[in-house]
Structures are given as C-alpha cells and as structure tokens.
Scaffold this motif. Structure first.
Motif, short mmCIF file in Angstrom:
data_model
loop_
_atom_site.label_atom_id
_atom_site.label_comp_id
_atom_site.label_asym_id
_atom_site.label_seq_id
_atom_site.Cartn_x
_atom_site.Cartn_y
_atom_site.Cartn_z
N ARG A 240 0.83 -1.21 0.00
CA ARG A 240 0.00 0.00 0.00
C ARG A 240 0.87 1.25 0.00
NH1 ARG A 240 -2.12 2.89 4.50
NH2 ARG A 240 -3.99 4.12 4.02
N ARG A 241 1.86 1.28 0.88
CA ARG A 241 2.73 2.46 0.98
C ARG A 241 3.57 2.63 -0.29
NH1 ARG A 241 7.03 1.96 5.47
NH2 ARG A 241 8.28 1.13 3.75
N ALA A 245 3.27 5.88 -2.93
CA ALA A 245 4.42 6.70 -3.30
C ALA A 245 4.58 6.77 -4.81
CB ALA A 245 5.69 6.14 -2.64
#
Length: 290
Positions: A240-241, A245
């Motif tokens: 997810r992160r 990004a």
C-alpha cells in the motif's frame, strides 16, 4: 461491437471531471461513451421537493444533467459515439449492472451526501468492490485528462498471479494505447524473525526476499509486448505504501482486487482500498477471479 466506456454522472464537479477523463479514454480506444445518471431521487424525495424547485419531476433535472455532460464530452471529443440513460434506482446497483457490458467504468469521488471529500465516496467504493469490469476512480487531485503519446506513466502493482493477472494485462494495454511507460512494481518485505545480527549473515535474508520479488516480476512480464516501454522495480515496504508513493508520478495506478463469487461484502482488499482513498492519480481497480 466494441464495449463502451461507461461513466456515472450526477452533476457534481468530480463527475464532470470523470466525463472528461472517460471521453479521452473512449477516444483513445475508439470505443463508444455511455453516460449514466442513476438515482432514486424521485422515489424518496417525491413531488414536494420537485415543487420547491419549480420543476414537475426530478427526471427533468436528471435529463438536464445528462445533456450537460453529453455537451461537455462532445466539445472535448467531437467524433465520439455517445449514448445517455436515466436509471431510476440506487446508483451502486445500476452502475455494477452497467459494468457487465462495459470495457470500463469511470467514476468521480463524490459521496452520496453530495459533499466532495478527500476520501472516495460510498458509491465509487461499492462499485469498485463489486463490478465485473475495471473501475477507474478519479481522486480529488487526479488530472482529468488521459495523457496519450506524451511520455505518461502507468503504474501497476504486480502480485502473485503473474502472467495470469487481469490487472497486469489491463495495465499493459493501457500503456500501449497511451504510448506510456509501464512501471511494474513489486513490493517486498523481510519478516522480522528472519533478521540477524551476525556480521557474516547481515543482509542475507533481505537479499533473498528481494531476489524472490525480482523473479516474480520477471516471470510476470516475460510475455510483455515489445512495443511497450517497461520499467521493473522491486521496492521494500508494504504494498500500500509503495504504490501510494508511486502514484505521485503516475497518470494511472492499476491494482487488482480478488473476487470471491460466494462473498457478498466489499471485495477490495487492503491495498486497493488504501490506494483508492489516498492515491494522487486516477486508480483502476481490476477484478481478479479467484
């Protein structure tokens, strides 16, 4: 006959931006555009509200909204074949049904309350979780233009399904149609219990996990067409992160969502749910059959 690009409109600014985006997408694909207004307004607001507004029925308002959206789409892409329809029912059900005969559904982020928020509205979230076709949602910061042959970037999160992934196939076709770079990303993590402080083994578990991610990525892209510019990236961190990004430099972020025919709840998964709410580009959620 080519399947249409279907866009849900309700007169809000996010839905009109979705019309712009869908018109560009339809033009790139040489596909028809279908504009749909779905609401139970007449049923649960009745004639009282219509009288307050000085109009005999809510249907006039719906048709006005559709005419405005159609005019906007024709000004943007004059040669498109465009159809419109008013569906007097809950938008979630109507749009999921429309998706059964669509190449893709395109939606804005307006919630059912009518308030434009940072988070995706309940209609867009529900449709993305249940539709049988790819659902493209434009977040609050997403551009309303499909960039074609301008060095754009399509990012796709590569999961375990490899070459069988519907999301990867969709992303490849989008990159090819747009003349964009395909940025294929595989996130990886080293479990804490595999780390070690021994100086001779330091970094070895991480290296193995990173190599495994690279192998998955290479296998998934082995059949990628040669006319698509592909970049392969393995990135340490939660998927997810990592994908959020990557969305900062993307025109479109593509993620898969597993579909279990026997389950009636939201079928998105944490990664798709998270990027829908927080990505800064358009997000395509592509159903993956289990």
């Amino acid at each position: 006959m080519d399947l249409p690009i279907v866009v849900g409109v309700d007169g809000s600014e996010p839905s009109l931006r979705a019309v712009d985006w869908a018109a560009d997408e339809a033009a790139l694909r040489d596909a028809p555009l279908r504009l749909v207004y779905a609401s139970l307004w007449e049923r649960y607001e009745g004639t009282a509200l219509a009288q307050d507004l000085g109009k005999p029925t809510g249907r006039v308002t719906a048709e006005d909204i559709l005419r405005g959206a159609e005019r906007r789409a024709r000004l943007r892409q004059p040669h498109l074949g465009i159809s419109t329809d008013v569906l007097p029912e809950e938008p979630e059900y109507a749009l999921v049904r429309e998706g059964r005969g669509a190449a893709a559904l395109v939606l804005g982020t307006r919630g059912r309350s009518g308030i434009v928020e940072m988070l995706v509205g309940s209609v867009s979230l529900t449709v993305a979780a249940h539709a049988d076709c790819p659902v493209i949602v434009l977040g609050g910061d997403a551009d309303n233009r499909v960039h074609a042959t301008t060095g754009g970037r399509v990012v796709v999160g590569v999961g375990e399904k490899g070459t069988e992934s519907a999301a990867l196939h969709f992303a490849v076709q989008e990159a090819r149609t747009r003349g964009a770079t395909l940025d294929a990303v595989r996130a990886w993590r080293c479990p804490a219990h595999e780390s070690t402080d021994h100086p001779l083994l330091a970094g070895e578990p991480s290296r193995l996990h990173e190599q495994h991610a690279a192998d998955i990525l290479e296998e998934a892209l082995k059949s990628a067409p040669t006319d698509v510019d592909v970049e392969r990236r393995t990135v340490e961190g939660p998927a997810r992160r990592v994908l959020l990004a990557a969305s900062s430099e993307a025109d479109l972020l593509v993620v898969g969502a597993r579909r279990n025919p026997g389950y009636l709840g939201l079928q998105l998964g944490r990664v798709a749910h998270g990027v829908l709410h927080h990505a800064v580009c358009a997000v395509a959620v592509v159903p993956e059959q289990m």
